[in-house]
Design a protein around this motif. Structure first.
Motif, PDB file in Angstrom:
ATOM      1  N   LYS A 183       0.834  -1.203   0.000  1.00 48.98           N
ATOM      2  CA  LYS A 183       0.000   0.000   0.000  1.00 48.98           C
ATOM      3  C   LYS A 183       0.868   1.252   0.000  1.00 48.98           C
ATOM      4  O   LYS A 183       0.540   2.245  -0.657  1.00 48.98           O
ATOM      5  N   LEU A 184       1.982   1.189   0.743  1.00 40.03           N
ATOM      6  CA  LEU A 184       2.908   2.319   0.742  1.00 40.03           C
ATOM      7  C   LEU A 184       3.508   2.535  -0.638  1.00 40.03           C
ATOM      8  O   LEU A 184       3.664   3.672  -1.095  1.00 40.03           O
ATOM      9  N   ARG A 185       3.858   1.453  -1.311  1.00 42.01           N
ATOM     10  CA  ARG A 185       4.436   1.567  -2.668  1.00 42.01           C
ATOM     11  C   ARG A 185       3.434   2.199  -3.626  1.00 42.01           C
ATOM     12  O   ARG A 185       3.793   3.051  -4.454  1.00 42.01           O
ATOM     13  N   THR A 186       2.188   1.805  -3.513  1.00 40.53           N
ATOM     14  CA  THR A 186       1.152   2.385  -4.376  1.00 40.53           C
ATOM     15  C   THR A 186       1.009   3.880  -4.090  1.00 40.53           C
ATOM     16  O   THR A 186       0.914   4.699  -5.015  1.00 40.53           O
ATOM     17  N   LEU A 187       0.995   4.228  -2.813  1.00 38.63           N
ATOM     18  CA  LEU A 187       0.896   5.635  -2.448  1.00 38.63           C
ATOM     19  C   LEU A 187       2.092   6.415  -2.963  1.00 38.63           C
ATOM     20  O   LEU A 187       1.952   7.544  -3.463  1.00 38.63           O
ATOM     21  N   ALA A 188       3.287   5.812  -2.879  1.00 40.67           N
ATOM     22  CA  ALA A 188       4.504   6.473  -3.355  1.00 40.67           C
ATOM     23  C   ALA A 188       4.471   6.703  -4.865  1.00 40.67           C
ATOM     24  O   ALA A 188       5.008   7.702  -5.366  1.00 40.67           O
ATOM     25  N   GLU A 189       3.825   5.802  -5.592  1.00 36.19           N
ATOM     26  CA  GLU A 189       3.700   5.959  -7.043  1.00 36.19           C
ATOM     27  C   GLU A 189       2.706   7.059  -7.391  1.00 36.19           C
ATOM     28  O   GLU A 189       2.953   7.879  -8.273  1.00 36.19           O
ATOM     29  N   GLN A 190       1.593   7.081  -6.691  1.00 36.08           N
ATOM     30  CA  GLN A 190       0.519   8.002  -7.043  1.00 36.08           C
ATOM     31  C   GLN A 190       0.711   9.388  -6.433  1.00 36.08           C
ATOM     32  O   GLN A 190       0.428  10.398  -7.091  1.00 36.08           O
ATOM     33  N   HIS A 191       1.175   9.440  -5.198  1.00 38.72           N
ATOM     34  CA  HIS A 191       1.299  10.714  -4.481  1.00 38.72           C
ATOM     35  C   HIS A 191       2.575  10.704  -3.639  1.00 38.72           C
ATOM     36  O   HIS A 191       2.509  10.596  -2.405  1.00 38.72           O
ATOM     37  N   PRO A 192       3.732  10.805  -4.248  1.00 42.83           N
ATOM     38  CA  PRO A 192       4.985  10.667  -3.501  1.00 42.83           C
ATOM     39  C   PRO A 192       5.160  11.689  -2.387  1.00 42.83           C
ATOM     40  O   PRO A 192       5.844  11.435  -1.402  1.00 42.83           O
ATOM     41  N   GLY A 193       4.547  12.851  -2.503  1.00 37.03           N
ATOM     42  CA  GLY A 193       4.718  13.888  -1.497  1.00 37.03           C
ATOM     43  C   GLY A 193       4.059  13.580  -0.163  1.00 37.03           C
ATOM     44  O   GLY A 193       4.291  14.288   0.827  1.00 37.03           O
ATOM     45  N   HIS A 194       3.244  12.535  -0.107  1.00 38.65           N
ATOM     46  CA  HIS A 194       2.546  12.199   1.131  1.00 38.65           C
ATOM     47  C   HIS A 194       3.431  11.417   2.108  1.00 38.65           C
ATOM     48  O   HIS A 194       3.037  11.217   3.260  1.00 38.65           O
ATOM     49  N   ILE A 195       4.575  10.929   1.653  1.00 37.63           N
ATOM     50  CA  ILE A 195       5.501  10.201   2.523  1.00 37.63           C
ATOM     51  C   ILE A 195       6.776  11.025   2.654  1.00 37.63           C
ATOM     52  O   ILE A 195       7.356  11.455   1.651  1.00 37.63           O
TER      53      ILE A 195
END
Length: 429
Positions: A43-55
């Motif tokens: 889930k973190l990888r997906t978030l990093a792909e779609q919205h990298p600024g959130h991590i």
């Protein structure tokens, strides 16, 4: 005060529904997202792909107790296995309060920075890489009680979401400077922006009835965790919390041994400074809505700003959106609990739903266990998702959504079964 969209969905309810309440109904159970194991990594990888600024560019670690090494040594060892760099505590040393922090386990939380070159090339994936290295390392993971990626936090009601047609008051213009308080016998304040109808949203919450009971009490301390305040604002000069343990506000000494030097009116946790003005006017507006100096013939009336010559609620300022950094959210919550806050007002949250740091959870738990009513804005994403920290269910936690003066939900507010109350949040002076 500069009105910002959605802001007083949190603030107008603060006294009307919370500060004047004798008790708060405990909720049934808790909702909290856990994300410190292998199952959450995809889930973190997906978030990093779609919205990298959130991590963000660091991992957060809670180390286990060890007889072989200090907590800092353990954190450094874990960071080296993660391929991360500098390590520092999430919660600063609490001085005389440190035994309580240790009992709560706060002293075992650390941040480890991802190396700048790695983050520059891989962005959020570099943070997840560090997390996975620890999860895949049997020795390192054995020293970890909890580990997580750090998620981005934002102000709720920031200038980025403000409309262009909102009224504003910053202490200048057609209102004369100076602070004066009228000794009147009326339960209606004489502040010009109230008397001329610019604060009509107060009628929507029956503020006159509340003022008939009390217009604020200096014995009630409300902590404002936000962007700080304009310390020279003419309508924010009387209702200040004062740390009486700091006998000299400029001697560079922690006179009361609370872990903070010269924190006479609060602290700038983001910039590690006693200058309370941070980035923008968001916090000034929050503080003014809660307890602007009221019935003084000047500016606006605060919800709990006092009346008839009597001071209102005391404002404790905790700056987390600083001029140089955005940080210190957990420290701020603990600071309020340690230094006598009765209510903690929080207009901030994560930039995506369904995430929250365990360190933030433990800071909220610490504050609630100390008897602090912790209030969070629900957020302005027009979403039914679970937006934390507001969606975290706990006794004395209050999640506030924004409404029109008519009681209809504001078109931008977040909402769901985790929201406790709604209050006016549109076109607020």
């Amino acid at each position: 005060m500069r009105p910002l969209r959605g802001l007083t969905g949190l603030l107008a309810a603060l006294v009307v529904s919370v500060a004047f309440a004798e008790v708060h109904r405990p909720r049934d159970g808790r909702r909290f997202p856990h994300h410190s194991d292998h199952a959450f990594v995809p889930k973190l990888r997906t978030l990093a792909e779609q919205h990298p600024g959130h991590i963000l560019n660091h991992i957060i670690i809670k180390v286990k107790e060890s007889d072989a090494r200090t907590h800092h040594e353990t954190a450094n060892l874990i960071a080296s296995r993660a391929g991360a760099g500098r390590v520092r505590r999430v919660f600063r040393h609490g001085g005389k309060h440190e035994p309580k922090h240790e009992a709560a386990g706060l002293h075992r939380w650390y941040k480890a920075e991802v190396h700048e070159t790695a983050f520059a090339s891989r962005k959020a994936h570099a943070t997840i890489d560090s997390l996975e290295r620890v999860l895949n390392h049997s020795e390192a993971v054995g020293m970890v009680e909890h580990i997580e990626a750090a998620f981005a936090v934002r102000a709720i009601g920031s200038t980025a979401t403000a409309g262009n047609n909102h009224k504003s008051y910053n202490g200048n213009g057609d209102v004369k400077g100076g602070v004066r308080r009228r000794a009147s016998s009326s339960s209606t304040p004489n502040d010009p922006y109230y008397t001329n109808g610019d604060q009509a949203h107060y009628d929507a919450v029956g503020i006159d009835q509340a003022w008939g009971i009390t217009a604020g009490d200096s014995g009630v301390t409300v902590q404002v965790i936000d962007s700080g305040i304009d310390e020279d604002h003419p309508d924010l000069q009387i209702n200040k919390w004062v740390n009486t343990g700091e006998t000299d506000c400029s001697d560079g000494v922690d006179n009361d041994n609370n872990g903070y030097v010269d924190d006479c009116y609060g602290y700038n946790h983001a910039d590690d400074s006693t200058s309370l003005q941070g980035d923008g006017s968001h916090g000034t507006h929050c503080a003014g809505t809660i307890a602007a100096d009221s019935d003084n013939g000047l500016g606006v009336a605060g919800v709990a700003g006092g009346m008839d010559g009597v001071a209102g609620a005391s404002l404790m300022i905790s700056t987390v959106f600083g001029n140089d950094d955005t940080d210190g959210f957990e420290d701020a919550l603990v600071y309020g609990a340690d230094n006598g806050a009765h209510i903690s007002s929080n207009s901030w949250g994560y930039t995506v739903p369904d995430v929250m740091s365990d360190a933030t959870k433990e800071a909220i738990d610490y504050a609630v266990d100390a008897g602090v009513i912790v209030v969070f804005a629900a957020g302005n994403d027009a979403s039914t998702g679970n937006w934390y920290p507001a969606a975290y269910e706990h006794d004395l936690m209050v999640a506030v959504a924004a409404a029109e003066d008519t009681g209809v939900a504001a078109d931008f507010t977040n909402y769901g079964d985790w929201v406790d109350i709604s209050a006016p949040g549109v076109d607020i002076m």
